[in-house]
Scaffold this motif. Structure first.
Motif, PDB file in Angstrom:
ATOM      1  N   GLU A  30       0.829  -1.209   0.000  1.00 21.37           N
ATOM      2  CA  GLU A  30       0.000   0.000   0.000  1.00 21.37           C
ATOM      3  C   GLU A  30       0.864   1.260   0.000  1.00 21.37           C
ATOM      4  OE1 GLU A  30      -3.337   2.202   2.842  1.00 21.37           O
ATOM      5  OE2 GLU A  30      -2.908   0.078   3.143  1.00 21.37           O
ATOM      6  N   GLY A  31       1.919   1.237   0.839  1.00 20.39           N
ATOM      7  CA  GLY A  31       2.819   2.393   0.923  1.00 20.39           C
ATOM      8  C   GLY A  31       3.563   2.654  -0.369  1.00 20.39           C
ATOM      9  N   ILE A  32       4.012   1.598  -1.036  1.00 21.42           N
ATOM     10  CA  ILE A  32       4.714   1.726  -2.319  1.00 21.42           C
ATOM     11  C   ILE A  32       3.781   2.341  -3.362  1.00 21.42           C
ATOM     12  CG2 ILE A  32       5.684   0.406  -4.255  1.00 21.42           C
ATOM     13  CD1 ILE A  32       6.791  -1.563  -2.058  1.00 21.42           C
ATOM     14  N   ASP A  33       2.531   1.891  -3.366  1.00 18.54           N
ATOM     15  CA  ASP A  33       1.555   2.429  -4.306  1.00 18.54           C
ATOM     16  C   ASP A  33       1.353   3.933  -4.086  1.00 18.54           C
ATOM     17  OD1 ASP A  33      -0.580   2.073  -6.349  1.00 18.54           O
ATOM     18  OD2 ASP A  33      -1.869   2.681  -4.697  1.00 18.54           O
ATOM     19  N   LEU A  34       1.256   4.331  -2.819  1.00 14.27           N
ATOM     20  CA  LEU A  34       1.095   5.758  -2.495  1.00 14.27           C
ATOM     21  C   LEU A  34       2.326   6.561  -2.913  1.00 14.27           C
ATOM     22  CD1 LEU A  34      -0.556   5.466   1.039  1.00 14.27           C
ATOM     23  CD2 LEU A  34      -1.648   6.348  -1.030  1.00 14.27           C
ATOM     24  N   LEU A  35       3.511   5.978  -2.679  1.00 16.01           N
ATOM     25  CA  LEU A  35       4.750   6.665  -3.014  1.00 16.01           C
ATOM     26  C   LEU A  35       4.933   6.786  -4.527  1.00 16.01           C
ATOM     27  CD1 LEU A  35       6.841   7.984  -1.215  1.00 16.01           C
ATOM     28  CD2 LEU A  35       8.226   5.907  -1.342  1.00 16.01           C
ATOM     29  N   MET A  36       4.447   5.804  -5.263  1.00 14.04           N
ATOM     30  CA  MET A  36       4.491   5.865  -6.730  1.00 14.04           C
ATOM     31  C   MET A  36       3.663   7.046  -7.244  1.00 14.04           C
ATOM     32  SD  MET A  36       6.289   3.342  -8.237  1.00 14.04           S
ATOM     33  CE  MET A  36       5.526   2.763  -9.733  1.00 14.04           C
ATOM     34  N   ARG A  37       2.535   7.281  -6.592  1.00 15.64           N
ATOM     35  CA  ARG A  37       1.689   8.415  -6.985  1.00 15.64           C
ATOM     36  C   ARG A  37       2.394   9.740  -6.699  1.00 15.64           C
ATOM     37  NH1 ARG A  37      -4.233   6.694  -4.502  1.00 15.64           N
ATOM     38  NH2 ARG A  37      -4.122   4.476  -5.067  1.00 15.64           N
ATOM     39  N   VAL A  38       3.114   9.777  -5.562  1.00 14.44           N
ATOM     40  CA  VAL A  38       3.891  10.983  -5.224  1.00 14.44           C
ATOM     41  C   VAL A  38       4.956  11.220  -6.285  1.00 14.44           C
ATOM     42  CG1 VAL A  38       5.462  12.026  -3.543  1.00 14.44           C
ATOM     43  CG2 VAL A  38       3.477  10.739  -2.753  1.00 14.44           C
ATOM     44  N   LEU A  39       5.640  10.129  -6.678  1.00 19.71           N
ATOM     45  CA  LEU A  39       6.686  10.220  -7.698  1.00 19.71           C
ATOM     46  C   LEU A  39       6.134  10.794  -9.004  1.00 19.71           C
ATOM     47  CD1 LEU A  39       9.544   9.548  -8.785  1.00 19.71           C
ATOM     48  CD2 LEU A  39       8.691   7.235  -9.283  1.00 19.71           C
ATOM     49  N   LYS A  40       4.990  10.314  -9.434  1.00 13.33           N
ATOM     50  CA  LYS A  40       4.397  10.777 -10.695  1.00 13.33           C
ATOM     51  C   LYS A  40       4.024  12.257 -10.655  1.00 13.33           C
ATOM     52  CE  LYS A  40       2.555   6.281 -12.106  1.00 13.33           C
ATOM     53  NZ  LYS A  40       1.331   5.467 -12.302  1.00 13.33           N
ATOM     54  N   ALA A  41       3.638  12.716  -9.441  1.00  9.97           N
ATOM     55  CA  ALA A  41       3.195  14.113  -9.312  1.00  9.97           C
ATOM     56  C   ALA A  41       4.346  15.087  -9.055  1.00  9.97           C
ATOM     57  CB  ALA A  41       2.175  14.224  -8.183  1.00  9.97           C
ATOM     58  N   THR A  42       5.558  14.564  -8.836  1.00  8.82           N
ATOM     59  CA  THR A  42       6.707  15.404  -8.497  1.00  8.82           C
ATOM     60  C   THR A  42       7.445  15.879  -9.759  1.00  8.82           C
ATOM     61  OG1 THR A  42       7.009  14.218  -6.409  1.00  8.82           O
ATOM     62  CG2 THR A  42       8.864  15.509  -7.188  1.00  8.82           C
ATOM     63  N   LYS A  43       7.783  17.161  -9.784  1.00 13.19           N
ATOM     64  CA  LYS A  43       8.524  17.739 -10.920  1.00 13.19           C
ATOM     65  C   LYS A  43      10.016  17.837 -10.626  1.00 13.19           C
ATOM     66  CE  LYS A  43       4.619  18.441 -13.051  1.00 13.19           C
ATOM     67  NZ  LYS A  43       4.228  17.557 -14.165  1.00 13.19           N
TER      68      LYS A  43
END
Length: 239
Positions: A30-43
């Protein structure tokens, strides 16, 4: 999104340290999935590199835990416990059992003293329906239960005979035995899985009405509080 990811992954590490690997694996995923979303939204490229390193690290650990759990299963040392809270939902028989019902399952043993009253007999019927639908190739179901008292005894036996005949139409044998001293509740599959439920199959609450959500779909039915223990053994005892 970053804060929730940090909290979930922190919990994963805590559970990992406490050797609660099954729970930690769920939190890692679950945490990895959330962190992947953070990665995608980061510039920011430096932050992206940092998140990638973290994700790789957590994924590596999650994979190690996954392999460890699989090894425990193969060695017959696996134990998973599920706490069903009072009034919780989402615990249909499919949700509890489907994970362990692969195509190698051809024989099932049910030991439950309370397959006697009408709603308990319906519970057993639903359990049988789940087995027949697959993906397992069940051929024989053994039921060990206790006799109801008084006039209900005849109804219990008649109902089980009706289920027996219905299963026969699907090529499944239902072998029913009675014991006056049975008190344990246990379900076993011939692929080595054993499930013990504190309340047996009777852990669902009575629906509020015949046209209320949860009357047909047990995932929507509130539950009584109970504990489910799941084991894997190399040799399933046959009765």
């Amino acid at each position: 999104m970053e804060d929730p990811a940090v909290l979930v992954l922190k919990r994963a590490v805590e559970l990992d340290s406490a050797s609660r690997f099954q729970e930690s694996l769920v939190c890692y995923q679950e945490g990895i999935d959330l962190l992947m979303r953070v990665l995608k939204a980061t510039k920011d490229q430096k932050k992206k590199a940092h998140y990638r390193d973290k994700i790789t690290s957590y994924m590596d650990r999650a994979e190690e835990i996954k392999k460890y759990i699989e090894k425990e299963k193969e060695d017959g040392k696996y134990h998973k416990q599920i706490k069903i809270e009072e009034n919780s939902k989402g615990f249909s028989y499919e949700k509890l059992f489907q994970e362990y019902l692969n195509e190698t399952v051809t024989e099932v043993w049910v030991e439950d003293p309370y397959i006697r009253q009408v709603h308990q007999l319906y519970n057993f019927l639903r359990f049988c329906e789940m087995l027949v639908k697959g993906p397992c190739k069940v051929k024989t179901i053994h039921l060990l239960t206790s006799h109801d008292e008084g006039n209900e005894k005849s109804q219990q036996m008649t109902t089980l005979e009706e289920i027996q005949q219905s299963l026969k139409d699907f090529g499944v044998i239902l072998d029913v035995s009675y014991s006056p001293s049975i008190h344990d509740r246990e379900i076993r599959f011939n692929n080595g899985w054993m499930i013990k439920i504190g309340r047996g199959l009777d852990y669902f609450k009575k629906p509020q009405g015949r046209f209320c959500l949860g009357y047909c779909d047990f995932d929507l039915r509130p539950c009584h509080e109970t504990t489910v223990d799941i084991f894997h053994t190399k040799h399933t005892k046959k009765t």
